[in-house]
Design a protein around this motif. Structure first.
Motif, short mmCIF file in Angstrom:
data_model
loop_
_atom_site.label_atom_id
_atom_site.label_comp_id
_atom_site.label_asym_id
_atom_site.label_seq_id
_atom_site.Cartn_x
_atom_site.Cartn_y
_atom_site.Cartn_z
N PHE A 6 0.67 -1.00 -0.23
CA PHE A 6 0.12 -0.22 -0.06
C PHE A 6 0.90 1.59 -0.17
O PHE A 6 1.91 1.33 0.53
CB PHE A 6 -1.33 0.23 1.55
CG PHE A 6 -1.81 1.32 1.11
CD1 PHE A 6 -2.26 1.39 0.63
CD2 PHE A 6 -1.41 1.84 2.37
CE1 PHE A 6 -3.04 2.95 0.70
CE2 PHE A 6 -2.15 3.64 2.62
CZ PHE A 6 -2.94 3.63 1.96
N PHE A 102 -3.61 -5.55 3.59
CA PHE A 102 -2.32 -5.02 2.69
C PHE A 102 -1.22 -5.97 3.71
O PHE A 102 -1.33 -6.96 4.96
CB PHE A 102 -1.60 -4.37 2.60
CG PHE A 102 -2.81 -2.95 1.75
CD1 PHE A 102 -3.46 -2.94 0.36
CD2 PHE A 102 -3.40 -1.90 3.18
CE1 PHE A 102 -4.68 -2.75 0.10
CE2 PHE A 102 -4.28 -0.64 1.83
CZ PHE A 102 -4.89 -1.04 0.95
N MET A 105 3.25 -1.74 3.85
CA MET A 105 2.96 -0.27 3.56
C MET A 105 4.48 0.37 3.69
O MET A 105 5.04 -0.25 4.15
CB MET A 105 1.91 -0.46 4.45
CG MET A 105 1.31 1.11 4.87
SD MET A 105 0.63 2.26 5.68
CE MET A 105 -0.02 3.86 5.38
#
Length: 286
Positions: A6, A102, A105
């Motif tokens: 992400f 996710f 990140m």
């Protein structure tokens, strides 16, 4: 199974460098990328045990007319097909909710301060909250895009460093780049010999992977082990083109997350891109 990183895109030269590092991570790990181009300076992330309100600085809203075009251009230049996130839920009219499902990140050291105020030794409080709460590792890139040619895991014998080592082993297997380890055995009369750390690895079922034996070659290329000198001086031995993987533990009240002194020194001194596994990071099943 494909993994996803992400990324919150900032349409500035600094944002370009950081996106390039996320895209390079995608290339190396065969991951996809989910890009969020903010239209507001705040958003919420609902973690299992915490809700983090991320406050962006105004630079994240720079030139919104060209932001998506620039992000697509950069992604395609790295042969990565980007997916863009459009928030569906809002806690308030200008406070979108961003999903947290996710695998990684990307966070610069600070996401709520102007880039002119960001120093190597400063991790913003919001980034600390994310590291402390997330079940996925946080990629903390250097200021300029640089390819990494090896992975180095900081191993201090704790449960979190075991998780970081498993993360490093997984990435080395996926990417094919060599894996090293870095251990500082302590100072001020608290030194532990290398056998202590080997025993920790043995109990975790990782001794053969790190040290090897007659039947199995080690998957760790080099173990930088220091039982003397100052920790910060020994950091000079970390290859300049290595991705540094480390575990972090949070303590203190949640609004003021602190980390271990070792991690604080690493992120203060080391300019390498970091991949940090926080206390809630869950190691995927093999």
């Amino acid at each position: 199974m494909e993994t996803t990183i992400f990324h919150v895109f900032r349409n500035t030269p600094l944002g370009r460098e950081i996106l390039l590092q996320s895209l390079y991570f995608c290339q190396q790990t065969s991951s996809s990328i989910a890009v969020y181009i903010p239209q507001h300076v705040r958003f919420l992330m609902y973690y299992e045990n915490d809700v983090v309100q991320v406050d962006l600085d105004q630079s994240y809203l720079t030139d919104p007319e060209t932001a998506k075009e620039h992000a697509i251009e950069l992604a395609l230049s790295m042969d990565v097909e980007p997916r863009f996130i459009t928030p569906k839920n809002f806690t308030a009219s200008t406070l979108p909710d961003i999903p947290v499902d996710f695998d990684f990140m990307c966070c610069p050291r600070s996401i709520s301060d102007l880039s002119t105020k960001i120093s190597l030794g400063h991790i913003g409080p919001k980034v600390r909250r994310i590291i402390n709460s997330a079940r996925f590792p946080i990629l903390m890139p250097s200021a300029l895009f640089k390819e990494w040619e090896s992975i180095i895991v900081f191993f201090g014998g704790s449960d979190n460093s075991i998780k970081a080592l498993k993360l490093g082993l997984r990435l080395s297997q996926i990417t094919g780049v060599p894996l090293d380890m870095f251990t500082y055995s302590g100072g001020g009369g608290t030194q532990k010999n290398k056998e202590h750390f080997v025993e920790v690895l043995r109990e975790a079922g990782l001794e053969d992977i790190v040290c090897g034996n007659e039947d199995q070659n080690a998957k760790v290329r080099e173990w930088y082990f220091f039982d003397g000198g100052k920790f910060e001086h020994n950091l000079y031995r970390v290859p300049h083109n290595a991705l540094a993987v480390l575990g972090a533990y949070g303590h203190g009240v949640v609004k003021d997350v602190l980390f271990g002194s070792t991690m604080e020194m690493i992120q203060t001194i080391l300019p390498n891109t970091l991949l940090i596994a926080g206390p809630n990071y869950v190691v995927p099943h093999p």
